[in-house]
Enzyme design. Sequence first.
Site, PDB file in Angstrom:
ATOM      1  N   GLU A 867       0.794  -1.227   0.000  1.00 53.05           N
ATOM      2  CA  GLU A 867       0.000   0.000   0.000  1.00 53.05           C
ATOM      3  C   GLU A 867       0.827   1.278   0.000  1.00 53.05           C
ATOM      4  OE1 GLU A 867      -2.353  -1.844   3.134  1.00 53.05           O
ATOM      5  OE2 GLU A 867      -4.080  -1.149   1.995  1.00 53.05           O
TER       6      GLU A 867
HETATM    7  N1  MCN Z   1       7.204  -8.185   0.044  1.00 53.12           N
HETATM    8  C1  MCN Z   1       8.564  -8.372  -0.014  1.00 53.12           C
HETATM    9  N2  MCN Z   1       9.389  -7.749   0.868  1.00 53.12           N
HETATM   10  C2  MCN Z   1       8.885  -6.885   1.795  1.00 53.12           C
HETATM   11  C3  MCN Z   1       7.495  -6.661   1.852  1.00 53.12           C
HETATM   12  C4  MCN Z   1       6.664  -7.351   0.978  1.00 53.12           C
HETATM   13  O1  MCN Z   1       9.027  -9.089  -0.904  1.00 53.12           O
HETATM   14  N3  MCN Z   1       9.690  -6.279   2.632  1.00 53.12           N
HETATM   15  C5  MCN Z   1       6.316  -8.875  -0.914  1.00 53.12           C
HETATM   16  C6  MCN Z   1       5.439  -9.919  -0.226  1.00 53.12           C
HETATM   17  O2  MCN Z   1       6.076 -11.146  -0.146  1.00 53.12           O
HETATM   18  C7  MCN Z   1       4.220  -9.930  -1.132  1.00 53.12           C
HETATM   19  C8  MCN Z   1       4.129  -8.503  -1.640  1.00 53.12           C
HETATM   20  O3  MCN Z   1       5.425  -7.933  -1.460  1.00 53.12           O
HETATM   21  O4  MCN Z   1       4.420 -10.781  -2.213  1.00 53.12           O
HETATM   22  C9  MCN Z   1       3.108  -7.652  -0.874  1.00 53.12           C
HETATM   23  O5  MCN Z   1       3.273  -7.893   0.480  1.00 53.12           O
HETATM   24  P1  MCN Z   1       2.454  -7.097   1.602  1.00 53.12           P
HETATM   25  O6  MCN Z   1       2.779  -5.668   1.533  1.00 53.12           O
HETATM   26  O7  MCN Z   1       2.630  -7.818   2.879  1.00 53.12           O
HETATM   27  O8  MCN Z   1       0.928  -7.178   1.130  1.00 53.12           O
HETATM   28  P2  MCN Z   1      -0.070  -8.419   0.986  1.00 53.12           P
HETATM   29  O9  MCN Z   1       0.609  -9.614   0.516  1.00 53.12           O
HETATM   30  O10 MCN Z   1      -0.938  -8.456   2.188  1.00 53.12           O
HETATM   31  O11 MCN Z   1      -0.875  -7.909  -0.292  1.00 53.12           O
HETATM   32  C10 MCN Z   1      -1.907  -7.002  -0.210  1.00 53.12           C
HETATM   33  C11 MCN Z   1      -1.578  -5.627  -0.706  1.00 53.12           C
HETATM   34  C12 MCN Z   1      -2.829  -4.894  -0.752  1.00 53.12           C
HETATM   35  S1  MCN Z   1      -3.543  -4.593   0.747  1.00 53.12           S
HETATM   36  C13 MCN Z   1      -3.459  -4.609  -1.941  1.00 53.12           C
HETATM   37  S2  MCN Z   1      -4.967  -3.834  -1.935  1.00 53.12           S
HETATM   38  C14 MCN Z   1      -2.841  -4.935  -3.160  1.00 53.12           C
HETATM   39  C15 MCN Z   1      -1.432  -5.162  -3.074  1.00 53.12           C
HETATM   40  O12 MCN Z   1      -0.949  -5.693  -1.991  1.00 53.12           O
HETATM   41  N4  MCN Z   1      -3.513  -5.367  -4.224  1.00 53.12           N
HETATM   42  C16 MCN Z   1      -2.828  -5.772  -5.328  1.00 53.12           C
HETATM   43  N5  MCN Z   1      -0.764  -5.314  -4.217  1.00 53.12           N
HETATM   44  C17 MCN Z   1      -1.414  -5.712  -5.347  1.00 53.12           C
HETATM   45  N6  MCN Z   1      -0.715  -6.076  -6.441  1.00 53.12           N
HETATM   46  C18 MCN Z   1      -1.383  -6.570  -7.505  1.00 53.12           C
HETATM   47  N7  MCN Z   1      -0.699  -6.927  -8.586  1.00 53.12           N
HETATM   48  N8  MCN Z   1      -2.725  -6.720  -7.513  1.00 53.12           N
HETATM   49  C19 MCN Z   1      -3.464  -6.324  -6.474  1.00 53.12           C
HETATM   50  O13 MCN Z   1      -4.770  -6.474  -6.502  1.00 53.12           O
END
Ligand code: MCN
Length: 909
Positions: A867
């Site tokens: 986000e």
């Molecule tokens: N990640 C990482 N290293 C970090 C943090 C995160 O490699 N330090 C990676 C995670 O492993 C994950 C991705 O980044 O694959 C996103 O991680 P995170 O921020 O924890 O979020 P979520 O997995 O909970 O994903 C949800 C978030 C939200 S809330 C929305 S809305 C959203 C989003 O991610 N919708 C998306 N990204 C999106 N991306 C795509 N392509 N499509 C959506 O609908």
Amino acid sequence: MLKKLLIVNGVSKLLIVDPEASLADVLRKQLLLTGTKVSCNDGHCGACSVILDGKLTLACVTKMNRVPDGAAITTVEGIGTPERMHPIQVAFAVFGAAQCGFCTPGMVVSAKALLDSNSNPTREDVRAWLTRHHNACRCTGYKPIVDAIMAAGKVLRGEMKLEDLEYKLPADGQIWGGKYPRPTANAKVTGTIDYGQDLGLKLPPDTLQLALVQAKVSHANILSIDTSEAEKMPGVFKVVTHKDVKGKNRITGLITFSTNKGDGWDRPILCDAKVYQYGDAIAIVCADTIEQAKAAAEKVKVELELLPAYMSAPAAIADDAIEIHPGTPNIYFEQKVVKGPDTRPIMESAPYVVQDSFYLQRQPHLTIESDMGFAYFDEEGRLTIHSKSIGLYLHQAMIAPGIGLPTEKVRLIQNPAGGTFGYKFSPTMEALLGVACVATNRPVYLEYDYQQFMQYTGKRSPFFIDIKMAADKDGKILAMEHDFLVDHGPYSEFGDLLTLRGAQYIGAGYNIPAIRGRGQTVCTNHVWGSAFRAYGSPQSFLASESLVDELAEKVGMDPLEFRYINVYRPGATTPTGQEPEVYSLPEMLEKLRPLYRAAREKAAQESTPENKKGVGVTIGIYGCGLDGVDGADADIELTKDGVTVYTTWQDHGQGADMGVLGTAHRALMPLRITPDKIKLTLNDTGLAPNGGPSGGSRSQVVIGNAIKNGCEQLVSAMTRKDGTFRSYDEMVAEKLPLRYKGKWSASMNSNCDENGQGRPFAVYMYGAFMAEVNVNTRTGKTTVEGMTVMADVGKINNRLVVDGQIYGGVAQGIGLALSEDFEDIEKHSTMLGAGIPYAKDIPDKFDIHYFETNRPEGPFGAAGVGELPLTSPHVAVINAIYNATGVRIRHLPAYPEKVLAGLKEQLPA
Ligand code: MCN
Ligand code: FES
């Protein structure tokens, strides 16, 4: 009917087709070549791109009577297979050009047609080609796609070997922090992954096809529903109305705030007494074919008594407005912020005070895939619903009482999803499928066309914000006041939480010792508010990051320097009174400073009266997790072949597969197993424990910690006294458990109180954005020419994924600033009408700088990322427009006519 002989992917196919059928439907439904995707059905998205007699063609708008006999057609399946991938497909996988992957087959086909016609394109040629051919992508911000096409071109021209393009495991075997392509990448780039629509074509023959009867007005009492004529239509098995629903017929919003004046049971599954918004479902026709279901849906008669429709928050709170949910006031929740001393005396005595009002629009999610799902009873008699749900256990609890089944009798499974960006935090499809399946006792399939998708899925809730800030003589912020309305549409689902987000993020990033604020959640008749990436923060930062620029100007300081002296440093607290866990903002602004100065200088040099250039900056912050004590479960099992991870880390497209794999592989490093030995069993409540929903950028932190915990338990159980590890056979022989329950909860957190004070998140993401724009003063059109992002997302799990998240999120911020809206229910119901950005709308000059500050509470130091990139990039664009022209846009999006009107106001009368 037409008899056609086509050469499809080099193979002759004799087909008997309806002349009016689209080429896409024939490929998908008659040849089961489901790599060709259909979504907008309007030629706006390019997901259906194929090559027809050498020419790139949109198959969804090509009727079969226009396809010449003997035509040669190439679909994604004809370009390469998972075993023999084409260089374009390899490049898409290794550059992270496929996130959700729904646009990818069309992109790959489009890239093939481009490189066939121009073997050595420039980056601008690629961007122009994708734009001209309407190849839209909502996830990637286009840059990784352009990178992939450029690299594939090199391989095809013999300038690079394919092996040099392919991913190689590093010598130490570590994938954490690297660019390992996500496990689903190859299936996505070859078009072999089945999304809901593809699975829908492969359901058993007795599956009923569903069509909705939907309201065409925004507010009305229902006097009667007559299904008798529809029931007699050919092929109709049943017309389901509220009378057939065995449960409460409500989707509960799971209200958690006791001060909410509603009870959360306000959203009907099928309308009974009232219509609350345009598109509300009134009945479901279940028939043998979709054509029969749609024809019968036309015959359902609904008698209505029209009521005044309140299409915005101010309209719904007018003195004469009636209650939309009788018994609950239209303002049903209020969140205060009371931090530090009274702000009034400060505002009266401070040397610099500014105040202003802002509106952020009803942003549509604009996924390329629309919404669909199916349901059946499984072998254990559980109602089993497959959908794009990003909160499987959450949705189980939200829909089971409405359907009339105990939660354990409802099993939810996520299909591969073509993007959600949060709209699938709201279950609607799931409940409709559930009641239809229960009422018919047959497998059922429901798909929204793109217009239905736009009109009957939630949107970002508009905020109307009044804000005031004061600074001392040196430019230190002394106090802030705000008052805002949240237009949440008719359903309360998470509206209170969203209002709290305003309290948490208006003014976030700065040490503001005194704050008084109030947010009110308003029920209206426009489309309901659902989660959207960066939930609540784009609205909040529009107000505070615009006003900070205004305050800097009043103080006489540069906007970056003003931010620099005010951002969080040790001793500072957030608007909720929490101490930040790290302080990366000053360092970010220091790194941005020379880039910013150079950009401003360049803008000044290049500006002309017709093309004015400007530079804007903002900071952005977002918490990782659900408020308060958020937790997750993940099971880790040792198997004969490796290790299996079980949890619900739902994949919107962000890369849950990679998140799980990268985290588990890192945690299992002592065992030295290769990534291919880690199996993922995800996103099925029948098979996996509750990891919680994939919202609030929580998964990497919260689920990641649970995975780490489970893996550590397994590693510890496998460890012998001498530090070596037991094998699977030894574990079995010693009767040691093979499956371990990983758990984590953010027990250090606390919910915000009635004054908006608390410690809601253990881990935050921090960022700074710089936008470089060109404003054409003749047309008013703004073009974003450059974006620079400073990002602290903690330690990075996967670099490809994180880069992709930032590119894609910022691209949505550009759309939010300039073109996207869902206000006009008709005009804004198509992708193009709602203002989706194409490749040329997003800059290729797009740089990311990371600050990998270790997060003690994150797994291996990670924070989230999803986000952060949509917190405030739109305001950087708005601030840049001001810098270029002196026009401040307060009511988004910054359509050209608004910029022109602002320019006109500057002219002497
Ligand atoms: N990640 C990482 N290293 C970090 C943090 C995160 O490699 N330090 C990676 C995670 O492993 C994950 C991705 O980044 O694959 C996103 O991680 P995170 O921020 O924890 O979020 P979520 O997995 O909970 O994903 C949800 C978030 C939200 S809330 C929305 S809305 C959203 C989003 O991610 N919708 C998306 N990204 C999106 N991306 C795509 N392509 N499509 C959506 O609908
Ligand atoms: Fe392009 Fe998701 S990867 S739309």
